[in-house]
Design an enzyme around this catalytic site. Structure first.
Site, PDB file in Angstrom:
ATOM      1  N   SER A 141       1.390  14.987  -0.851  1.00  0.00           N
ATOM      2  CA  SER A 141       2.598  15.398  -0.127  1.00  0.00           C
ATOM      3  C   SER A 141       2.822  16.885  -0.296  1.00  0.00           C
ATOM      4  O   SER A 141       2.585  17.449  -1.380  1.00  0.00           O
ATOM      5  CB  SER A 141       3.825  14.645  -0.648  1.00  0.00           C
ATOM      6  OG  SER A 141       5.020  15.168  -0.080  1.00  0.00           O
ATOM      7  N   TYR A 154       9.509  11.594  -6.728  1.00  0.00           N
ATOM      8  CA  TYR A 154       8.498  11.543  -5.677  1.00  0.00           C
ATOM      9  C   TYR A 154       7.513  12.701  -5.805  1.00  0.00           C
ATOM     10  O   TYR A 154       6.293  12.505  -5.783  1.00  0.00           O
ATOM     11  CB  TYR A 154       9.184  11.571  -4.311  1.00  0.00           C
ATOM     12  CG  TYR A 154       8.221  11.603  -3.139  1.00  0.00           C
ATOM     13  CD1 TYR A 154       7.546  10.449  -2.746  1.00  0.00           C
ATOM     14  CD2 TYR A 154       7.988  12.780  -2.440  1.00  0.00           C
ATOM     15  CE1 TYR A 154       6.660  10.472  -1.677  1.00  0.00           C
ATOM     16  CE2 TYR A 154       7.100  12.811  -1.371  1.00  0.00           C
ATOM     17  CZ  TYR A 154       6.442  11.653  -0.993  1.00  0.00           C
ATOM     18  OH  TYR A 154       5.558  11.675   0.054  1.00  0.00           O
TER      19      TYR A 154
END
Length: 246
Positions: A141, A154
Site C-alpha cells: 500500500s 494498516y
C-alpha cells in the site's frame, strides 16, 4: 506477456483489485485459483473467467489460518496443478485514531494483512522450488510509503509486507523465484467505497485528478508475473498516479 501453462493463486480474488488481477492473469493464459473468504465472490470471479474462455476455480478459505491455507493449496494442486504464480492480495483496512486502536484490532490487522501472506507463501514456495521458477507479487500500500492518519495498524501491516518482499527476494534470488510488491495508491474499489472517504473529492486531490482502477494494479501484477520480468526482484512497482514518487 503470455502466462500459458502457469498456475496462479490470487488471494482475496472475490472482488476489487483481486478480482481484476485474477481476470487479467487468466486472460494472459494462466489457470487461476481464486481464493477468498467470501465463497460467493470467489465463485463469481471464477465464473466470469470461465465465461470469457479462461480456466479458473473458486476456493473458499481463510488465508490467515494455516489449516485453511493447506486445504486451499491441496484443492488447487488437485484441480490445476503446482502453483508458480502467487499474488498475496487478501487484506482488510480500517480508519481508527491511534489511541482508539484496540489490541484486538491491531492483532486482526496484522493477522490478515501480514501473517496471511507469510502462511500462503510458505505453503506455495515449495511448488516454485520444485519448478525452478516462480513469481510472488505482494499487494502492499502507498500508505506504508507515505504514512496515513488514523491508519497506523494498516500502514504497519503493509510495511511488514514490504519487508517480507525484500527478505524473500534475496533468499530466493538464485532459485528462479522473483518477489516484488505493488503498492496501490488511491484505487476506486468496493472496500474504499465502504470507508469514510469521499471518493470523488479525494480523487480530485490526486496528481492525475482521478482515482485509479483495479485494472491499473492488475496490469502491473501481470508484468511482474511474466517471463519478461525475470530480472526484476525485490522491487516496488508503485501504481499510484503520481501520489508518491520514488
Amino acid at each position: 506477456m503470455s502466462l500459458q501453462g502457469k498456475v496462479a493463486v490470487v488471494t482475496g480474488g472475490g472482488r476489487g483489485i483481486g478480482q481484476a488481477i485474477a481476470k487479467v492473469l487468466a486472460a494472459r493464459g494462466a489457470a487461476v485459483a481464486v481464493w477468498d473468504l467470501n465463497t460467493e465472490g470467489a465463485e463469481k470471479t471464477a465464473a466470469a473467467i470461465q465465461e470469457a474462455g479462461g480456466t479458473a476455480i473458486a476456493v473458499s478459505g481463510d488465508a490467515a489460518e494455516a489449516g485453511a491455507v493447506a486445504a486451499a493449496a491441496a484443492r488447487t494442486r488437485e484441480d490445476l496443478g503446482p502453483v508458480t504464480i502467487l499474488v498475496n492480495n487478501a487484506g482488510i483496512t480500517a480508519y481508527e485514531p491511534f489511541t482508539s486502536i484496540s489490541e484486538a484490532s491491531w492483532d486482526r490487522m496484522i493477522a490478515i494483512n501480514l501473517k496471511g501472506p507469510f502462511l500462503v507463501t510458505k505453503e506455495i514456495v515449495p511448488d516454485m522450488l520444485d519448478a525452478g521458477w516462480g513469481r510472488i507479487i505482494n499487494i502492499s500500500s502507498s500508505s506504508a510509503q507515505t504514512g496515513a492518519p488514523a491508519m497506523a495498524h494498516y500502514a504497519s501491516s503493509k510495511g511488514g509486507v514490504i519487508g517480507l518482499t525484500r527478505a524473500l527476494a534475496i533468499e530466493y534470488i538464485e532459485k528462479g523465484i522473483t518477489v516484488n510488491h505493488v503498492p496501490p495508491g488511491f484505487i476506486d474499489t468496493p472496500l474504499v467505497r465502504q470507508g469514510p472517504v469521499d471518493v470523488e473529492a479525494a480523487a480530485a486531490t490526486m496528481p492525475m485528478k482521478r482515482a485509479g482502477q483495479p485494472e491499473d494494479v492488475a496490469y502491473a501484477v501481470a508484468y511482474l508475473a511474466s517471463e519478461e520480468a525475470s530480472y526484476v526482484t525485490g522491487q516496488t512497482l508503485s501504481t499510484n498516479g503520481g501520489r508518491y514518487l520514488v
